[in-house]
Structures are given as C-alpha cells and as structure tokens.
Design an enzyme around this catalytic site. Sequence first.
Site, mmCIF file in Angstrom:
data_model
loop_
_atom_site.group_PDB
_atom_site.id
_atom_site.type_symbol
_atom_site.label_atom_id
_atom_site.label_comp_id
_atom_site.label_asym_id
_atom_site.label_seq_id
_atom_site.Cartn_x
_atom_site.Cartn_y
_atom_site.Cartn_z
ATOM 1 N N TYR A 132 29.989 -20.888 27.738
ATOM 2 C CA TYR A 132 31.029 -21.896 27.508
ATOM 3 C C TYR A 132 31.052 -22.763 28.772
ATOM 4 O O TYR A 132 32.087 -22.980 29.371
ATOM 5 C CB TYR A 132 32.346 -21.136 27.328
ATOM 6 C CG TYR A 132 33.517 -21.829 26.692
ATOM 7 C CD1 TYR A 132 33.399 -22.486 25.479
ATOM 8 C CD2 TYR A 132 34.788 -21.770 27.290
ATOM 9 C CE1 TYR A 132 34.501 -23.075 24.884
ATOM 10 C CE2 TYR A 132 35.887 -22.353 26.694
ATOM 11 C CZ TYR A 132 35.743 -23.000 25.482
ATOM 12 O OH TYR A 132 36.839 -23.566 24.878
ATOM 13 N N HIS A 137 33.729 -29.707 27.373
ATOM 14 C CA HIS A 137 33.940 -29.031 26.089
ATOM 15 C C HIS A 137 35.145 -28.088 26.189
ATOM 16 O O HIS A 137 36.034 -28.105 25.332
ATOM 17 C CB HIS A 137 32.688 -28.251 25.697
ATOM 18 C CG HIS A 137 32.865 -27.370 24.501
ATOM 19 N ND1 HIS A 137 33.134 -27.866 23.235
ATOM 20 C CD2 HIS A 137 32.838 -26.017 24.363
ATOM 21 C CE1 HIS A 137 33.251 -26.862 22.382
ATOM 22 N NE2 HIS A 137 33.081 -25.729 23.038
ATOM 23 N N ASP A 236 24.289 -24.085 17.492
ATOM 24 C CA ASP A 236 25.095 -22.888 17.228
ATOM 25 C C ASP A 236 26.106 -23.223 16.128
ATOM 26 O O ASP A 236 27.270 -23.508 16.395
ATOM 27 C CB ASP A 236 25.798 -22.463 18.524
ATOM 28 C CG ASP A 236 26.534 -21.156 18.375
ATOM 29 O OD1 ASP A 236 26.106 -20.322 17.566
ATOM 30 O OD2 ASP A 236 27.552 -20.971 19.079
ATOM 31 N N LYS A 256 30.431 -17.428 13.752
ATOM 32 C CA LYS A 256 29.341 -17.892 14.606
ATOM 33 C C LYS A 256 28.006 -17.209 14.311
ATOM 34 O O LYS A 256 26.972 -17.731 14.721
ATOM 35 C CB LYS A 256 29.685 -17.585 16.073
ATOM 36 C CG LYS A 256 30.908 -18.316 16.588
ATOM 37 C CD LYS A 256 30.535 -19.718 17.008
ATOM 38 C CE LYS A 256 31.650 -20.369 17.816
ATOM 39 N NZ LYS A 256 31.234 -21.680 18.312
ATOM 40 N N THR A 361 28.572 -25.335 23.895
ATOM 41 C CA THR A 361 28.535 -26.740 23.478
ATOM 42 C C THR A 361 28.505 -27.661 24.695
ATOM 43 O O THR A 361 29.317 -27.515 25.610
ATOM 44 C CB THR A 361 29.761 -27.067 22.622
ATOM 45 O OG1 THR A 361 29.803 -26.155 21.540
ATOM 46 C CG2 THR A 361 29.701 -28.488 22.096
HETATM 47 CA CA CA Z 1 28.510 -21.995 20.899
#
Ligand code: CA
Length: 427
Positions: A132, A137, A236, A256, A361
């Site tokens: 992350y 993001h 993803d 996910k 992301t």
């Molecule tokens: Ca992801």
Amino acid sequence: MSQDLDRSHDPERISWVPGTDGHPEFPIQNLPFGTSAEGIVVAIGDHALSLPGAIEAGWGTDLGAAITSALAGSSLNPLMALGPPEWRQLRLAVSDALADPAWQGRLAPSLTAIVDLSLTMPFGCRDYTDFYASVHHATNVGSMFRPDNPLLPNYKWIPIGYHGRASTIVVSGTPIRRPSGQTRPPESEAPTFGPSRSLDYELELGIVIGGANPLGETVPAASAADRIFGVVLLNDWSARDMQAWEYQPLGPFLAKNFASTISPWVVTAEALRPYQVAMPLRPAGDPEPLPYLQVPGDRSWALELDVEVTTAAMREQEEPGFRISRGAFEEAMYWSPAQLVTHHASNGCALQPGDLLGTGTISGPRPESRGCLLERTWRGTEPLTLPDGTSRRFLEDGDEVTLRGHAHAPGRPPIGFGSCRGEVVGG
Ligand code: CA
C-alpha cells in the site's frame, strides 16, 4: 551509478533484428524475459528470441552450466534462483548476440513474431504479497472514509501490506470473471450474495523476487535491491462492494483474491538500472525511517504508467483505447521497492524465487494520475464518460482494461513493459 552500466545499456547500441531501433517497447536496451510453450524467450522489437533455440544454434557456449540448465525449463524460476552476476552475464550474452550481425544467420531461425506467440505465465508465482506504498492512494482512499484523518498513524512508519493468493495470479489476456460475494447496501441491515456491482482495477507494479533467504534470516536494506529480479505490470482486480463489507478487522480477502493479472514480459532490474531515480524526499515533519528501513542510495524507477479501457462497443467499432489515467511511478511512492523487500523479510520471512510483491495501487498527486476507479470516480460520485457515450462508475461486463508502462531517462531510449490486459466477463 554509471559505473554499474555496461555495453548492454549503451543508448547507441542497435540490433540486426529488423524494426528494433527506436521500438517503443522492446529496443535492444530492454530484453525482457517471457515464456511460451517452447520455453524461455526474450523480446526484441516485434519478435521473441527462443533461448533454447539459440543454444541449439550454438549460442551461449560460455554461459556455464548453471545458466544453461536454468534456460532449459518452461518457467523463469530457475533463472530467478541464480543471482545478479548470472543475470548480468546472461543479459550481456543476449545483447551481444543480438547486436552482432555475425549471429544473424544462426539466430534468425529462433525468432518468432510476438503476435504469433502464445505467451504463458512467465514464472510460477510462489507467494503473493500486496503493499500500500503510494501515499497519494492511501490518502485518497483514507479521506473517503476518514476525511479529517486520512492516513492512519502507522502509515509513515511501516510499509502496510497483506498476503494475497498466488494461485489466482494470471497472465495478460486471461478473461476475468466477475466475482460473486457478500455485499451490504448502505441502507440495508443484512447482506446479500450475488455478483459484485463495483468491480475495479488497480494499477500496480509487481516486483518479482530472485534468490532466496532461508527462514529466520533477513534481507538487509543494503542488499535488498539485489533480490529484485525484475518487474511486471500488475492489475489487482478488486470488488469494492465485497471489500467494504469484509475488510474489517483482518483486511482484504475474497474481494481481492479472485484474480490478479500480470504482463507476460518480466523487465529485469538490470534493464531498469539506467532509469533509476532518487526516492522523493520525505516532507518536512515526517519521521525518518527506522534504521532497518534505511536503504543506502535508495532508488525508484522513472516510469510513466497508463490505464486504458475499451468497451465491447468500442472494440466493435475498432476505436482505440480510452486513457483513464496516466501517472509517474516515482512521484507516487512513499516506500521504495528495496524498502518493501527488506521490510518483508525483517521478521525472518523466507522470500523465494518467484515471489511477487505488489506495490499497491499507484496514484499520483493529480486526479488524472489516480490508479483505480474508486479514486478516479471518487467512489462513483464523478462518473467518467467514455467515447461510446456510456459512463462508468465501475467496470461493466465486456470492458477491457489495459495497463502500459514505459521507463524513460534523458539521452536514453524509452523501454516498455508491453501490455497487461484483461476483459471482464459476466459472473
Ligand atoms: Ca492492491
């Protein structure tokens, strides 16, 4: 840094393979690895060179047994199990042969047009972890749910991640079936089960691990970059409605793990060396990383990343893809690739050849550089209008998402990742 470069990085080097000079993805300075039914291949321009074929034709006699046997299989894992000296030696040998016209007669029969090739999953994905690491993001998503306090207090201290599922990593071109799961509409007390109504993509890079550290041993920050064999584009796919209902308290799960798509070509860390840039300075007031996360001379890569979508109607009309976003990897990241590697192994976790570390992301500071629809349409409140007149909050069946990426540096030819593509089909 420049002393690490060799003749394979020379911007003036050209290949005898037709159409490679100035090729937007695969000039001779790139040489990414992939696999097809016939084994390991290297992209050069619009062609792929079969390495087993080249060996049969007499190339590579001085590579040594370790490399030669690593090239005999159907996946890149044995090659990834070697280390930077072997990766560099192999790259030089491929580059030299593709630059020297004396090899043309013997190697030309081992070239196949990429469009005629069925590229397979390039490596067996051992384990998949998703981070992350883009602060924009994390801030955007956080501010949707906690406007006054978008970043949680741990964000600037520790690279946040979770373990995903390796068995559902698929290669570009694999259709993506819309997942079903539990969702709970905002006004409702009880959840229902059915197809996700807010299917999203996530623009990421996948860091492909090479070498191994035994269980219980760490990967020190100073050598973490040596554990990066290469990089792929990674989509993803994420079901936002399922995610919202399931993610607390243990994090993402079925929202996910139904599919993540990677590009078929692994661009090597060695090829990306000239495109390294310093990590952005941390803003004043941010904490220094703890000592174990301080990477000497830490680097990122200068990469321009694009997301395009086409609808079924657009493809019928042969319309080009509609660019949803464009951003720069190097301005998006708070944690560097090497920091992700050293953090992952900091508890003695064994990282193995073929492990895939997603960056999370990749979103930049501007609206057009946001790397998923959740952010791009701000939870669906600002729909995007597509060229066929339809609008999107999230993905519809028939939509095809394509990720692209290019590394660039002054005075050097850009090198590309090819495309990472997937079409959403009904669940
Ligand atoms: Ca992801």
